[in-house]
Motif scaffolding. Structure first.
Motif, mmCIF file in Angstrom:
data_model
loop_
_atom_site.group_PDB
_atom_site.id
_atom_site.type_symbol
_atom_site.label_atom_id
_atom_site.label_comp_id
_atom_site.label_asym_id
_atom_site.label_seq_id
_atom_site.Cartn_x
_atom_site.Cartn_y
_atom_site.Cartn_z
ATOM 1 N N ARG A 163 -5.477 -4.620 -8.367
ATOM 2 C CA ARG A 163 -4.794 -4.208 -9.590
ATOM 3 C C ARG A 163 -3.441 -4.909 -9.611
ATOM 4 N N TYR A 164 -3.045 -5.391 -10.781
ATOM 5 C CA TYR A 164 -1.939 -6.337 -10.837
ATOM 6 C C TYR A 164 -0.623 -5.673 -11.236
ATOM 7 N N HIS A 165 0.437 -6.094 -10.548
ATOM 8 C CA HIS A 165 1.773 -5.569 -10.761
ATOM 9 C C HIS A 165 2.756 -6.719 -10.933
ATOM 10 N N LEU A 166 3.789 -6.453 -11.714
ATOM 11 C CA LEU A 166 4.930 -7.358 -11.773
ATOM 12 C C LEU A 166 5.792 -7.067 -10.558
ATOM 13 N N ILE A 167 6.015 -8.076 -9.730
ATOM 14 C CA ILE A 167 6.854 -7.936 -8.545
ATOM 15 C C ILE A 167 8.173 -8.637 -8.850
ATOM 16 N N THR A 168 9.247 -7.871 -8.897
ATOM 17 C CA THR A 168 10.532 -8.421 -9.318
ATOM 18 C C THR A 168 11.667 -7.685 -8.611
ATOM 19 N N SER A 169 12.854 -8.193 -8.743
ATOM 20 C CA SER A 169 14.026 -7.587 -8.099
ATOM 21 C C SER A 169 14.712 -6.615 -9.049
ATOM 22 N N THR A 170 15.297 -5.592 -8.480
ATOM 23 C CA THR A 170 16.086 -4.650 -9.261
ATOM 24 C C THR A 170 17.212 -5.394 -9.978
ATOM 25 N N GLY A 171 17.393 -5.057 -11.249
ATOM 26 C CA GLY A 171 18.425 -5.714 -12.047
ATOM 27 C C GLY A 171 17.893 -6.855 -12.881
ATOM 28 N N ASN A 172 16.658 -7.327 -12.595
ATOM 29 C CA ASN A 172 16.043 -8.362 -13.423
ATOM 30 C C ASN A 172 15.492 -7.770 -14.706
ATOM 31 N N ILE A 173 15.135 -8.637 -15.638
ATOM 32 C CA ILE A 173 14.522 -8.203 -16.888
ATOM 33 C C ILE A 173 13.262 -7.396 -16.593
ATOM 34 N N LYS A 234 15.924 -14.147 -8.147
ATOM 35 C CA LYS A 234 15.914 -15.057 -9.299
ATOM 36 C C LYS A 234 14.510 -15.290 -9.853
ATOM 37 N N TRP A 235 13.494 -14.728 -9.216
ATOM 38 C CA TRP A 235 12.116 -15.006 -9.612
ATOM 39 C C TRP A 235 11.338 -13.694 -9.718
ATOM 40 N N ALA A 236 10.231 -13.767 -10.423
ATOM 41 C CA ALA A 236 9.283 -12.655 -10.486
ATOM 42 C C ALA A 236 7.880 -13.240 -10.342
ATOM 43 N N SER A 237 6.929 -12.383 -9.991
ATOM 44 C CA SER A 237 5.564 -12.852 -9.836
ATOM 45 C C SER A 237 4.592 -11.755 -10.227
ATOM 46 N N ILE A 238 3.322 -12.123 -10.275
ATOM 47 C CA ILE A 238 2.241 -11.167 -10.524
ATOM 48 C C ILE A 238 1.386 -11.133 -9.269
ATOM 49 N N MET A 239 1.269 -9.966 -8.661
ATOM 50 C CA MET A 239 0.518 -9.830 -7.416
ATOM 51 C C MET A 239 -0.294 -8.538 -7.430
ATOM 52 N N PRO A 240 -1.410 -8.523 -6.676
ATOM 53 C CA PRO A 240 -2.089 -7.242 -6.444
ATOM 54 C C PRO A 240 -1.169 -6.318 -5.646
ATOM 55 N N LEU A 241 -1.167 -5.038 -5.974
ATOM 56 C CA LEU A 241 -0.261 -4.107 -5.319
ATOM 57 C C LEU A 241 -0.517 -4.033 -3.819
ATOM 58 N N ASN A 242 -1.807 -4.028 -3.406
ATOM 59 C CA ASN A 242 -2.076 -3.881 -1.972
ATOM 60 C C ASN A 242 -1.505 -5.049 -1.178
ATOM 61 N N LEU A 243 -1.499 -6.253 -1.754
ATOM 62 C CA LEU A 243 -0.913 -7.404 -1.076
ATOM 63 C C LEU A 243 0.603 -7.252 -0.975
ATOM 64 N N ALA A 244 1.245 -6.890 -2.083
ATOM 65 C CA ALA A 244 2.704 -6.747 -2.086
ATOM 66 C C ALA A 244 3.144 -5.687 -1.088
ATOM 67 N N GLU A 245 2.395 -4.591 -0.997
ATOM 68 C CA GLU A 245 2.748 -3.528 -0.048
ATOM 69 C C GLU A 245 2.610 -4.018 1.390
ATOM 70 N N THR A 246 1.587 -4.823 1.664
ATOM 71 C CA THR A 246 1.374 -5.325 3.019
ATOM 72 C C THR A 246 2.457 -6.307 3.415
ATOM 73 N N LEU A 247 2.865 -7.167 2.459
ATOM 74 C CA LEU A 247 3.943 -8.107 2.749
ATOM 75 C C LEU A 247 5.250 -7.374 3.023
ATOM 76 N N GLY A 248 5.367 -6.183 2.436
ATOM 77 C CA GLY A 248 6.530 -5.361 2.717
ATOM 78 C C GLY A 248 7.622 -5.537 1.680
ATOM 79 N N PHE A 249 7.947 -4.470 0.968
ATOM 80 C CA PHE A 249 9.084 -4.538 0.054
ATOM 81 C C PHE A 249 9.706 -3.151 -0.059
ATOM 82 N N ALA A 250 10.963 -3.156 -0.290
ATOM 83 C CA ALA A 250 11.727 -1.931 -0.557
ATOM 84 C C ALA A 250 12.811 -2.351 -1.528
ATOM 85 N N GLU A 251 13.782 -1.516 -1.721
ATOM 86 C CA GLU A 251 14.894 -1.937 -2.572
ATOM 87 C C GLU A 251 15.465 -3.238 -2.023
ATOM 88 N N PRO A 252 15.750 -4.255 -2.818
ATOM 89 C CA PRO A 252 15.772 -4.183 -4.281
ATOM 90 C C PRO A 252 14.508 -4.731 -4.960
#
Length: 299
Positions: A163-173, A234-252
């Motif tokens: 399932r696809y999510h926008l992966i982006t940094s806090t403060g971005n559009i 400075k960038w955003a991407s489209i990724m499956p949520l399970n992949l993004a979670e495995t790569l590891g992300f938190a704030e921001p």
């Protein structure tokens, strides 16, 4: 005969006498002589010859199908005898599409706990390469999409949905949104996988359905490269949520569901369709089916 068929398969795969000989660990004259002996035995020309390799004859294409079947059966026999004497051991090579690489450990870890004498090689490949490697006996199994493009003669074990999510940094559009649409995402400066990846073709399709064209400002065949650019803010991407979670992300870093449509695509394990399977592949398919049952319980 088996060794000559293996030489022939290598030649068809490499499309070059020298490279095929090197892969088989023999000299080029030895490989060429073996192919000619195979032709003499079968009474047909298998290879179009000139100053260099020019491809297989129509008869060669048909013999290649039989060669793959015969060599595969011979390997299965050897592995069954070894497993009967020594227990399950050996080496498994798996190729996975980039978005599934992070999920492979969900299969290999419990498998090796049960079979500690088995080792693994994991390769990153696009979906077409996964199928090609399977047909050429270069891998034992693959992780790939199993609903979107023709798979050919393979056994499939459906595992999970992307399932696809926008992966982006806090403060971005759009980073403050609970959901975003494909049309909105299509207006962002995206970093995406390269066009040879099926994941990219899927993303292109959903953007096109939303009236947008994918125009990424960065492309890579590595998910790690994409994620490192997202972390710059400075960038955003489209990724499956399970992949993004495995790569590891938190704030921001934020993962925002993409809707309209809420697309999902099925990923599974594939293996060359054959009876019987080698003991290693049979055990791997069994483990994959157990994994799939666990995924269904949480989806």
């Amino acid at each position: 005969m088996i060794d000559k068929l293996e030489f022939f398969i290598a030649l068809a795969r490499e499309e070059h006498f020298g490279r095929a000989a090197e892969e088989c660990g023999v000299t080029q004259p030895t490989l060429s002589a073996a192919i000619r002996q195979l032709e003499d035995t079968l009474g047909v020309m298998l290879v179009q010859r000139g100053s260099r390799y020019k491809g297989l004859t129509p008869e060669g294409q048909r013999v290649l199908e039989w060669a793959r079947r015969i060599v595969g059966d011979a390997r299965t026999m050897r592995e069954e005898i070894r497993a009967a004497r020594l227990g399950l051991s050996g080496h498994i090579t798996i190729a996975a599409i980039p978005t599934a690489l992070a999920m492979v450990s969900r299969l290999t870890t419990p498998f090796r706990e049960k079979h500690p004498d088995v080792t693994f090689s994991i390769l990153s490949r696009n979906s077409l390469e996964v199928l090609s490697l399977l047909s050429n006996f270069e891998i034992d199994a693959g992780f790939t999409y199993i609903e979107n493009e023709p798979l050919g003669k393979v056994t499939t074990v459906p595992l999970y949905y992307e399932r696809y999510h926008l992966i982006t940094s806090t403060g971005n559009i759009l980073s403050d949104r609970k959901t975003v649409t494909w049309a909105e995402v299509g207006r962002l400066p995206l970093c995406l996988l390269t066009p040879d990846m099926q994941n990219r073709r899927i993303i292109n399709l959903h953007l096109r359905e939303a009236g947008m064209e994918a125009q990424p400002t960065l492309e890579s065949n590595s998910m790690i490269v994409l994620f490192s650019h997202i972390r710059t803010g400075k960038w955003a991407s489209i990724m499956p949520l399970n992949l993004a979670e495995t790569l590891g992300f938190a704030e921001p870093i934020r993962a925002i569901p993409i809707v309209e449509p809420d697309a999902r695509h099925l990923v599974g394990l594939v293996a060359a369709e054959r009876t019987p399977y080698t003991p290693l592949v049979s055990a791997l398919l069994h483990e994959a089916r157990m994994l799939a049952a666990g995924f269904r319980e949480v989806q």
